[in-house]
Design a protein around this motif. Structure first.
Motif, PDB file in Angstrom:
ATOM      1  N   ASN A 183       0.854  -1.184   0.000  1.00 41.43           N
ATOM      2  CA  ASN A 183       0.000   0.000   0.000  1.00 41.43           C
ATOM      3  C   ASN A 183       0.889   1.233   0.000  1.00 41.43           C
ATOM      4  N   GLY A 185      -0.071   4.220   0.213  1.00 35.75           N
ATOM      5  CA  GLY A 185      -0.661   5.342   0.934  1.00 35.75           C
ATOM      6  C   GLY A 185      -1.352   6.322   0.016  1.00 35.75           C
ATOM      7  N   THR A 196      -1.677   9.546   2.035  1.00 37.57           N
ATOM      8  CA  THR A 196      -1.639   9.446   3.494  1.00 37.57           C
ATOM      9  C   THR A 196      -0.456   8.579   3.907  1.00 37.57           C
ATOM     10  N   HIS A 198      -0.760   5.762   5.913  1.00 38.69           N
ATOM     11  CA  HIS A 198      -1.197   4.377   5.854  1.00 38.69           C
ATOM     12  C   HIS A 198      -2.607   4.304   5.295  1.00 38.69           C
ATOM     13  N   GLU A 199      -2.899   3.190   4.666  1.00 36.57           N
ATOM     14  CA  GLU A 199      -4.248   2.930   4.169  1.00 36.57           C
ATOM     15  C   GLU A 199      -4.901   1.862   5.035  1.00 36.57           C
ATOM     16  N   ARG A 206       1.963  -2.660   4.502  1.00 35.57           N
ATOM     17  CA  ARG A 206       2.391  -1.268   4.601  1.00 35.57           C
ATOM     18  C   ARG A 206       3.735  -1.073   3.909  1.00 35.57           C
TER      19      ARG A 206
END
Length: 467
Positions: A183, A185, A196, A198-199, A206
């Motif tokens: 991810n 982000g 962002t 983190h998702e 991550r």
């Protein structure tokens, strides 16, 4: 006639309610001299008479040509950046044996995300080396089938999957090529994207954990790490979200290169199409050039080689190639208050609904509609096309204009239903799923037959006498 105040702000009353905007409709869609819509050289009435309604209609010429266009766009952009591209058709958008063959013949690999989709691709004769397997919860059986059949790459989604795939490959005496889904982000939808730290989602790992997972992959002799994979969203217009995500992934790529080869980078799919005249998607050739150009610049900045790039388009290949044909049943004018004044919204009920197109109910998706069995010079009327299900949210087209004389027995057609309509279809209210037909050069053939009531009842053991 002025536009109805009940219409959404983006919807303009068309100058011609019979016109077929080319950005929305399949390439061969047109009106005949008699006023009917025809696709692939076959009229709406001929299709309805032969195959019934509702009916998914796929323009084979359009689908094949779009597949080639997408592959060529990424091949060209990659070559200009001194690398190569691999394009996977995202089978979840719409997969049948025949469609899998079209994609393979156009030079695309195929992305599958279940044992069933894998079975379809293999039944189509697609080279397993040109398949990729996705999913956040692959069963042991699915992993076994993928590795044993020679699937080219498996996208790993968790620490558990690393161990499961490694153990299966070792037992079968194979070295399985894998990617790791991360991810970045970045989440994108249509024109907007959000970056962002983190998702919060079920897919992937991550970004700050990825190096640890890659080390685990590299510790297994039965696995070969190809690279990272990321998917940032769906129905995306523009390249900004892809650019931001790629930049983050390449920072990690540079770190991972210190521990071994990272020959590829998969940036996923999610490229948008037009469903209404208000939509303005970025042309795929421009999108490919922008995304690959960003990757090349970031690699130059980081002092690393440009990796081979992979992409997974689905909607942009098959979405506009499909249209759904319905027959009008009942029509109801409803007075709706707006600004202290009552205005009329015309409800046009058709013989399908959320069972053949769940996207409006699931996502609030907008679609367009046109009268298909004839043309008309009647004034345009604001309509809401609804289905026959026992749900108030059973809406096929939230708002559009049809000729005011639309009547029971007319055929209407909803364009851009090639992606995520048949694949999300259901038997809600015990409706059989529609047939899928491919049309090309005046010929039509059934890809998926219509479900009958017998098909529905045959799964009920009481109907079979308890067997």
């Amino acid at each position: 006639m002025t536009s109805s105040p009940l219409a959404p702000g983006w919807l303009a009353e068309p100058a011609d309610a019979d016109a077929l905007p080319p950005l929305i409709w399949p390439a061969t869609a047109q009106r005949t001299a008699a006023g009917e819509i025809e696709i692939g050289g076959i009229t709406a009435s001929a299709l309805a008479e032969r195959f019934g309604t509702p009916l998914y209609v796929i323009d084979e010429t359009d689908a094949r040509s779009r597949a080639v266009e997408v592959r060529t766009a990424f091949d060209t952009a990659a070559a200009e950046a001194g690398t190569r591209a691999k394009v996977y058709y995202a089978g979840k958008a719409f997969l049948t044996i025949e469609i899998a063959r079209w994609m393979s013949e156009a030079g695309l690999s195929i992305d599958v995300c279940s044992g069933g989709e894998l079975a379809v691709a293999l039944a189509a004769g697609v080279d397993p080396a040109h398949l990729g397997l996705h999913g956040n919860n692959k069963s042991l059986d699915e992993i076994e089938r993928a590795v044993s059949s020679g699937v080219g790459v498996i996208v790993l989604d968790s620490a558990i999957e690393i161990e499961r795939v490694a153990a299966t490959a070792a037992r079968l005496g194979r070295v399985q090529e894998v990617r790791l889904r991360v991810n970045s982000g970045v989440h994108a939808h249509t024109h907007d994207f959000l970056a962002t730290a983190h998702e919060d989602q079920k897919f992937g790992v991550r970004l700050d954990q990825a190096a640890e997972y890659v080390a685990a992959i590299r510790s297994h002799a039965s696995l070969r790490f190809l690279g990272l994979h990321c998917h940032i969203g769906s129905q995306i217009f523009g390249s900004e979200g892809f650019a931001e995500s790629a930049a983050r992934l390449l920072e990690l790529q540079a770190e991972l290169l210190a521990g071994g080869e990272v020959p590829e980078l998969n940036l996923g799919g999610g490229f948008g199409i037009a469903y209404t005249t208000a939509d303005d998607p970025t042309p795929i050739t421009e999108l490919a050039s922008l995304i690959v150009g960003t990757v090349a610049r970031e690699c130059a900045r980081l002092g690393i080689p440009v990796p081979a790039l992979a992409f997974e388009p689905g909607r942009t290949v098959i979405g506009r190639s499909g249209a759904t044909l319905y027959e009008v049943g009942t029509i109801k004018d409803v007075l709706v208050g707006a600004d202290g004044t009552d205005h009329v919204r015309r409800y046009v009920s058709v013989d399908g609904g959320m069972s053949d197109n769940a996207r409006p109910a699931l996502y609030g998706a907008d679609y367009s509609v046109r009268l298909a069995s004839r043309n008309s010079d009647a004034d345009a009327a604001l309509v809401r096309v609804v289905g026959k299900h026992c749900e108030s949210g059973d809406i096929v087209v939230q708002s559009d204009y049809l000729p005011g004389d639309v009547a029971p027995g007319d055929l209407v057609m909803v364009p851009a239903t090639g992606a995520y309509c048949w694949s999300l279809s259901s038997n809600y209210n015990y409706l059989g799923r529609p047939a899928v037909v491919a049309v090309v050069d005046g010929e039509a053939r059934v890809l998926i037959r219509r479900e009958t009531e017998h098909d529905l009842l045959a799964r009920d053991t009481a109907y079979l006498g308890g067997r």
